[in-house]
Design a protein around this motif. Structure first.
Motif, PDB file in Angstrom:
ATOM      1  N   GLN A 128       0.832  -1.207   0.000  1.00  0.00           N
ATOM      2  CA  GLN A 128       0.000   0.000   0.000  1.00  0.00           C
ATOM      3  C   GLN A 128       0.864   1.253   0.000  1.00  0.00           C
ATOM      4  O   GLN A 128       0.615   2.201  -0.747  1.00  0.00           O
ATOM      5  N   MET A 129       1.888   1.261   0.852  1.00  0.00           N
ATOM      6  CA  MET A 129       2.778   2.411   0.921  1.00  0.00           C
ATOM      7  C   MET A 129       3.512   2.600  -0.407  1.00  0.00           C
ATOM      8  O   MET A 129       3.815   3.718  -0.797  1.00  0.00           O
TER       9      MET A 129
ATOM     10  N   GLY B 263       2.360   2.112  -3.237  1.00  0.00           N
ATOM     11  CA  GLY B 263       1.488   2.610  -4.299  1.00  0.00           C
ATOM     12  C   GLY B 263       0.594   1.568  -4.936  1.00  0.00           C
ATOM     13  O   GLY B 263       0.011   1.834  -5.980  1.00  0.00           O
TER      14      GLY B 263
ATOM     15  N   ARG C 261      -2.503   0.456  -5.409  1.00  0.00           N
ATOM     16  CA  ARG C 261      -3.794   1.054  -5.081  1.00  0.00           C
ATOM     17  C   ARG C 261      -4.909   0.029  -5.065  1.00  0.00           C
ATOM     18  O   ARG C 261      -5.720  -0.018  -4.176  1.00  0.00           O
TER      19      ARG C 261
ATOM     20  N   ALA D 134       1.052   7.468   8.082  1.00  0.00           N
ATOM     21  CA  ALA D 134       1.224   6.687   6.850  1.00  0.00           C
ATOM     22  C   ALA D 134      -0.105   6.403   6.173  1.00  0.00           C
ATOM     23  O   ALA D 134      -0.139   6.164   4.965  1.00  0.00           O
TER      24      ALA D 134
ATOM     25  N   PRO E  96      -3.011   5.451   1.658  1.00  0.00           N
ATOM     26  CA  PRO E  96      -1.559   5.497   1.867  1.00  0.00           C
ATOM     27  C   PRO E  96      -0.792   5.789   0.588  1.00  0.00           C
ATOM     28  O   PRO E  96       0.191   6.541   0.603  1.00  0.00           O
ATOM     29  N   SER E  97      -1.259   5.212  -0.533  1.00  0.00           N
ATOM     30  CA  SER E  97      -0.491   5.376  -1.767  1.00  0.00           C
ATOM     31  C   SER E  97      -0.604   6.791  -2.326  1.00  0.00           C
ATOM     32  O   SER E  97       0.239   7.217  -3.103  1.00  0.00           O
TER      33      SER E  97
ATOM     34  N   ILE F 279       4.261   9.269   0.850  1.00  0.00           N
ATOM     35  CA  ILE F 279       5.051   9.062   2.059  1.00  0.00           C
ATOM     36  C   ILE F 279       5.680   7.679   1.929  1.00  0.00           C
ATOM     37  O   ILE F 279       5.026   6.750   1.478  1.00  0.00           O
ATOM     38  N   ALA F 280       6.952   7.546   2.291  1.00  0.00           N
ATOM     39  CA  ALA F 280       7.581   6.231   2.264  1.00  0.00           C
ATOM     40  C   ALA F 280       7.783   5.761   3.699  1.00  0.00           C
ATOM     41  O   ALA F 280       7.937   6.573   4.600  1.00  0.00           O
ATOM     42  N   MET F 281       7.746   4.453   3.854  1.00  0.00           N
ATOM     43  CA  MET F 281       7.893   3.928   5.200  1.00  0.00           C
ATOM     44  C   MET F 281       8.857   2.750   5.193  1.00  0.00           C
ATOM     45  O   MET F 281       8.807   1.902   4.310  1.00  0.00           O
TER      46      MET F 281
ATOM     47  N   ARG G 171      11.322   6.527  -4.951  1.00  0.00           N
ATOM     48  CA  ARG G 171      10.344   7.407  -5.612  1.00  0.00           C
ATOM     49  C   ARG G 171      10.377   8.817  -5.040  1.00  0.00           C
ATOM     50  O   ARG G 171       9.444   9.596  -5.208  1.00  0.00           O
TER      51      ARG G 171
ATOM     52  N   LEU H 294       9.026   7.763   6.836  1.00  0.00           N
ATOM     53  CA  LEU H 294       8.652   7.256   8.146  1.00  0.00           C
ATOM     54  C   LEU H 294       9.493   6.012   8.409  1.00  0.00           C
ATOM     55  O   LEU H 294       9.637   5.164   7.544  1.00  0.00           O
TER      56      LEU H 294
END
Lengths: 311, 384
Positions: A209-210, A212, A214, B50, B72-73, B77-79, B167, B173
């Motif tokens: 999810q983080m 991308g 979707r 996030a 989130p997407s 923000i990257a984690m 990206r 985070l």
């Protein structure tokens, strides 16, 4: 104790004693293996070879004599139009049952896995047929599918359609049998898939999810499906084995009818062996069946093992 | 550079308040640590930023825009996860390239169908052109063909960092990214992350339970306990000027020594030592006679002295820790362990069980009321 001493000293009484005491445990170990070996030979290996041996004879169950006929049984079988129809039916049934039950089980598992509240309920509902006896259930299905008094016919009539003779239509009967077999086992495959889904770490979905991902499709294609690989391979093998073993529905509901339209290999084997007592022919069918199963399993293990990711 | 601000953010799981009324402004390019004991809500707070947890109440803004309704997407923000969360079936290259792949069109994101797209070679080349420098920067360019299972912990950590960096997100985070590394590697990676932050210049939010990590890495620390912010400040602010007893005890290793003080009007007593200029009122209420206060003394605010010094306290040495450049003495006193930081030569010749005398540097003492709130106005002074 010291190995250096053993090497440097000439082999005298001491080392002879050591050798004989080395041999004793080997014999003892072998003795412990005997029951298992005997059981394996008596119940698995010997019957296989006896069956293969019988397939080259004209033995009939109960007969006092038999004669060796070479490959005649195989030649007769493969030359017979009826047996070729049987093979074709078996192939059609399996080509229908294997992909549909695999995909249905996967879709059910995904649907149930995404649920939070009713997951346990649906799981039980779909697993219930697995616990039932198919012979008993087949009788219920016979009533459900009855062209006049059956529930399916009633539903079709309510919808203004003509009732369908599910078990007596030669074009439909194989798919009806396939559907009933699938109905019984799909819950089992679904539970296997669910176990596989539960084993996928949650943080992988969060990372996706983080990163991308979707849509649900992205997450399925890039996380769920590859992570489900070992489970899917296992389910596929089980599905194929179970599907090739379909017999009882045919025996109880159609006995291969109408007019051989639902005649499949295991049912023919049963007829030949236990109705007509042509044991030699039945053994030849069993041997062919065994070879096909063996080849399929080996092929699966080879091909899929390379493609499946085991973490 | 984009900062982030939290406005009265709360999170409730069932009947449990995990994060309570947290407000925080992080300027663009800052390195802020969320520090606290386990269960203090720091990870939940990070996950809300996030987008992996919903916000029960309050507002999260990034670059002036509310983001808590975004997926989130969509937040850019990257984690970096504590477990790294690398995709085990993808190679290092595919792992790092994944966020870029997810920016492509629907068909290009699908493993088999993408082969039908005519311009996929150009897209793949563009992706590789962005992945390669990141892998090079983190020193994992020789590992790109491997799967995560074939990597060491430190290498996996770098892959996770590379995947987050590729990206070029507005905000990083990190959820305890060093906790799975051994001590030596942790120290080295700490320095690398500081370096990375300097080079990228973007905002970092870093969750940790290790006060040493927070002290060495961050420009500011947010110390949380039971879902509430205890104090926000630079590492030295928190160390020298803690807002309350919790902060004083959480920051600093070895832990601050806390002694009980009986206030008696203008005077106070610790272990028979009379202290003058006690606060005459606390929160506007006159200090009652016999009120219990706490005095915090850092291990370096105590020093060894002769036993006939007027303000000497004493107790038997319990443990001696020789650290090379300094030594820590643990002295038993009233069922408490008092830590004293001394010069290494002062510890030579001492053995456990021997009684030593020590005295506090009162001007460095921190005073707290019975509830643990800091009494800043008061400087303690021992009576002559």
């Amino acid at each position: 104790m010291s190995s250096i001493e053993n090497i440097s000293s000439p082999p005298r009484g001491h080392s002879v004693a050591a050798e004989s005491s080395d041999r004793a445990p080997i014999l003892a170990n072998a003795a412990y293996l005997i029951p298992a070996i005997v059981a394996l030979l008596a119940f698995f290996i010997l019957p296989t070879f006896v069956t293969i041996g019988l397939s080259f004879t004209d033995w009939r169950l109960g007969a006092r004599s038999l004669s060796f006929v070479g490959l005649d049984n195989y030649r007769d079988l493969l030359a017979s139009g009826a047996f070729n129809d049987t093979l074709w039916n078996t192939l059609k049934l399996n080509l229908f049952v294997i992909p549909t039950s695999f995909l249905t089980a996967l879709l059910l598992a995904l649907a149930i896995h995404s649920q939070t509240r009713l997951a346990a309920f649906w799981q039980t509902v779909f697993f219930l047929p697995v616990t039932s006896t198919l012979v008993a259930m087949a009788i219920v299905w016979q009533w459900v599918l009855h062209p006049q008094v059956g529930m399916a016919a009633w539903v079709l009539r309510q919808l203004g359609l003509n009732p369908i003779n599910w078990l007596n239509d030669p074009d439909l009967v194989l798919y009806t049998i396939g559907f009933i077999s699938m109905w019984q086992l799909v819950g089992y495959y679904m539970v296997l898939f669910l176990a596989g889904l539960l084993a996928i770490p949650r943080h992988l979905y969060e990372a996706a999810q983080m990163d991308g991902a979707r849509s649900g499709l992205d997450r399925f294609v890039h996380v769920t499906w590859p992570m489900l690989g070992p489970t899917a391979l296992f389910v596929l093998i089980i599905t194929i084995i179970k599907s090739l073993q379909i017999f009882d529905v045919v025996r109880v509901l159609t006995k291969g009818g109408p007019n051989g339209a639902s005649e499949i290999i295991l049912h023919t084997l049963y007829q030949e062996g236990f109705i007509y007592f042509r044991t030699g022919i039945a053994a030849a069918i069993a041997t062919l069946f065994f070879l096909v199963m063996l080849a399929l399993t080996l092929y699966q293990m080879r091909v899929f093992d390379r493609r499946v990711h085991y973490s | 550079m984009t900062g982030i601000s939290l406005n009265a953010v709360s999170k409730r799981f069932g009947a449990t308040d995990v994060v309570r009324d947290v407000s925080l402004d992080v300027a663009g390019g800052e390195f802020v640590s969320l520090l606290g004991p386990s269960g203090c809500g720091k990870t939940t707070l990070l996950r809300m930023i996030a987008g992996l947890e919903t916000v029960t109440a309050g507002e999260i803004c990034m670059g002036g825009e509310t983001i808590q309704h975004l997926s989130p997407s969509a937040r850019n923000i990257a984690m970096v996860f504590q477990s790294y969360a690398l995709y085990p079936h993808k190679t290092v290259f595919e792992n790092v390239a994944f966020p870029l792949l997810m920016q492509q069109s629907m068909v290009l994101r699908l493993p088999w169908l993408r082969h039908l797209v005519p311009n996929r070679h150009r897209v793949d080349a563009e992706i590789a052109a962005r992945v390669d420098p990141v892998c090079h920067l983190l020193g994992i360019d020789h590992l790109t063909a491997r799967k995560p299972a074939q990597l060491s912990g430190g290498q996996r950590q770098r892959v996770a960092l590379a995947r987050a960096m590729v990206r070029e997100p507005k905000l990083f985070l990190m959820d305890e990214p060093l906790s799975n590394l051994d001590a030596k590697l942790r120290a080295a990676t700490r320095a690398e992350i500081i370096d990375l932050h300097r080079r990228l210049g973007v905002t970092f939010l870093y969750v940790t339970h290790d006060q040493g990590e927070a002290m060495t890495m961050s420009s500011r620390i947010v110390l949380l306990n039971e879902g509430r912010i205890q104090q926000v400040g630079t590492p030295l602010d928190l160390y020298n000027d803690p807002a309350n007893l919790f902060v004083a005890e959480f920051i600093g290793l070895p832990k601050i020594n806390v002694l009980d003080l009986h206030a008696d009007g203008k005077e106070g007593r610790i272990d028979g030592i009379v202290l003058r200029e006690m606060p005459s009122e606390i929160d506007g209420v006159p200090t009652p006679r016999g009120a219990q206060l706490h005095v915090g003394l850092r291990p370096e605010a105590l020093q060894l002295c002769s036993e006939d010094h007027p303000h000497a306290m004493s107790g038997p040495v319990h443990i001696i820790e020789h650290l090379g450049n300094e030594a820590i003495l643990r002295v038993s006193k009233d069922a408490k362990d008092i830590c004293i930081r001394v010069q290494p030569e002062q510890a030579i010749g001492l053995s456990p069980g021997r009684t030593v005398s020590f005295r506090p540097a009162w001007e460095r003492a921190l005073l707290f009321d019975a509830n643990g709130s800091r009494l800043r106005a008061t400087r303690l002074r021992a009576a002559a």
